[in-house]
Scaffold this motif. Structure first.
Motif, PDB file in Angstrom:
ATOM      1  N   LYS A 184     -12.355  13.716  27.327  1.00  0.00           N
ATOM      2  CA  LYS A 184     -12.535  13.417  25.896  1.00  0.00           C
ATOM      3  C   LYS A 184     -11.250  12.833  25.311  1.00  0.00           C
ATOM      4  O   LYS A 184     -11.285  11.883  24.510  1.00  0.00           O
ATOM      5  N   MET A 185     -10.100  13.396  25.696  1.00  0.00           N
ATOM      6  CA  MET A 185      -8.820  12.849  25.233  1.00  0.00           C
ATOM      7  C   MET A 185      -8.651  11.400  25.684  1.00  0.00           C
ATOM      8  O   MET A 185      -8.196  10.539  24.918  1.00  0.00           O
ATOM      9  N   MET A 186      -9.006  11.134  26.932  1.00  0.00           N
ATOM     10  CA  MET A 186      -8.900   9.782  27.467  1.00  0.00           C
ATOM     11  C   MET A 186      -9.797   8.836  26.688  1.00  0.00           C
ATOM     12  O   MET A 186      -9.391   7.740  26.285  1.00  0.00           O
ATOM     13  N   GLN A 228     -25.693  11.072  39.665  1.00  0.00           N
ATOM     14  CA  GLN A 228     -26.403  12.103  38.913  1.00  0.00           C
ATOM     15  C   GLN A 228     -25.499  13.228  38.397  1.00  0.00           C
ATOM     16  O   GLN A 228     -25.929  14.048  37.603  1.00  0.00           O
ATOM     17  N   LEU A 229     -24.252  13.279  38.869  1.00  0.00           N
ATOM     18  CA  LEU A 229     -23.363  14.372  38.477  1.00  0.00           C
ATOM     19  C   LEU A 229     -22.346  13.879  37.446  1.00  0.00           C
ATOM     20  O   LEU A 229     -21.209  13.584  37.770  1.00  0.00           O
ATOM     21  N   LYS A 230     -22.786  13.780  36.195  1.00  0.00           N
ATOM     22  CA  LYS A 230     -21.912  13.332  35.110  1.00  0.00           C
ATOM     23  C   LYS A 230     -21.696  14.478  34.131  1.00  0.00           C
ATOM     24  O   LYS A 230     -22.097  14.415  32.972  1.00  0.00           O
ATOM     25  N   ILE A 243     -18.731  13.224  26.313  1.00  0.00           N
ATOM     26  CA  ILE A 243     -19.010  11.845  25.925  1.00  0.00           C
ATOM     27  C   ILE A 243     -20.514  11.705  25.699  1.00  0.00           C
ATOM     28  O   ILE A 243     -21.316  12.193  26.499  1.00  0.00           O
ATOM     29  N   SER A 244     -20.915  11.061  24.628  1.00  0.00           N
ATOM     30  CA  SER A 244     -22.335  10.987  24.283  1.00  0.00           C
ATOM     31  C   SER A 244     -23.127  10.266  25.370  1.00  0.00           C
ATOM     32  O   SER A 244     -22.612   9.380  26.049  1.00  0.00           O
ATOM     33  N   ILE A 287     -20.236   3.962  32.386  1.00  0.00           N
ATOM     34  CA  ILE A 287     -19.342   4.665  33.311  1.00  0.00           C
ATOM     35  C   ILE A 287     -19.970   4.751  34.694  1.00  0.00           C
ATOM     36  O   ILE A 287     -21.124   5.148  34.849  1.00  0.00           O
ATOM     37  N   SER A 288     -19.210   4.375  35.703  1.00  0.00           N
ATOM     38  CA  SER A 288     -19.566   4.628  37.102  1.00  0.00           C
ATOM     39  C   SER A 288     -18.589   5.688  37.598  1.00  0.00           C
ATOM     40  O   SER A 288     -17.375   5.553  37.381  1.00  0.00           O
ATOM     41  N   ASN A 289     -19.098   6.719  38.256  1.00  0.00           N
ATOM     42  CA  ASN A 289     -18.161   7.770  38.668  1.00  0.00           C
ATOM     43  C   ASN A 289     -18.609   8.466  39.945  1.00  0.00           C
ATOM     44  O   ASN A 289     -19.741   8.317  40.401  1.00  0.00           O
TER      45      ASN A 289
END
Length: 257
Positions: free
Chosen positions: A246-248, A181-183, A190-191, A198-200
């Motif tokens: 964003k750069m990545m 939940q913490l993205k 990132i849209s 993405i998994s994070n």
């Protein structure tokens, strides 16, 4: 990726990051083996250590464990707000990963044991990751849980390649963490429609902002981890991680076919 390194060098605070294209083997890192405070990111390797014990037959995901008031830890997560009751290991691991629930992670540490978890870290190949305390116990610097951006990325690589856990458990963890939940750190710019790839797992404390992720796209699978310390404040740290993320993402879009 050199632009990310230059960007971090221009920012107040200390930073490390590690990027890997799992498919091609391309890597780029900056201070990637420097141990730093893991904060909530330690819950990623803890989850792998727990599931390894499940695969060894020491526990099942349906085992029930009682959470009473003395078990509860204030902070992220919902269990602190609920009444005393039993939780299955499956529920505890979901709460720990999706909500970064501190009570759930502390209960898992109590169940498996700190020594066994650290032994499993070593077996996984994490050379600079050490679980030193539960969330509620941290009071001095030497008690902080530590890791590196390389080690945290190695967790994702092990899950993606099924080299530590079974394919079922590896995919289960990846899917759980896609619902994390913490993205709002490295993925902030990132849209929303792309965040499903993405998994994070994030982590933060005073002057610390961390984020580690697995990105699964048609053009390849990538890991990206950023760790920081001594950032002036949380907003500064969040903006720094967001711009680096964003750069990545732009690099993947523009340089990978």
């Amino acid at each position: 990726m050199k632009e990310i390194k230059k960007y971090f060098e221009s920012r107040a605070g200390k930073y490390s990051f590690y990027f890997e294209d799992i498919s091609s083997g391309y890597v780029y890192g900056y201070n990637e083996n420097v141990p730093m405070i893991a904060a909530g990111c330690i819950k990623l390797p803890i989850a792998l250590a727990l599931l390894k014990e499940v695969e060894r037959g020491n526990y099942t995901l349906e085992d029930k464990h009682y959470i009473n008031e003395s078990d509860k830890v204030f902070g992220t997560g919902i269990i602190y707000e609920l009444g005393e009751r039993e939780y299955t290991l499956k529920e505890l691991i979901a709460a720990m990963l999706i909500q970064s629930d501190n009570t759930a992670s502390n209960k898992i540490i109590s169940i498996v044991g700190m020594k066994k978890i650290n032994d499993n870290f070593k077996e996984l190949g994490l050379k600079n990751t050490i679980l030193k305390s539960k969330t509620s116990d941290v009071s001095k610097d030497e008690e902080e849980n530590i890791s590196t951006s390389y080690d945290l990325s190695l967790c994702w690589k092990a899950l993606m390649n099924n080299t530590y856990l079974s394919k079922e458990n590896s995919e289960g963890l990846i899917n759980l963490l896609s619902r994390q939940q913490l993205k709002s750190k490295s993925t902030l710019y990132i849209s929303e429609d792309l965040k499903s790839y993405i998994s994070n797992k994030t982590g933060d404390k005073t002057s610390i902002e961390n984020d580690t992720m697995l990105i699964r796209l048609q053009k390849g699978n990538f890991t990206f981890t950023v760790m920081s310390s001594e950032v002036p404040n949380s907003v500064y740290g969040l903006v720094t991680l967001a711009k680096a993320g964003k750069m990545m993402w732009d690099s993947i879009n523009n340089l990978w076919i």
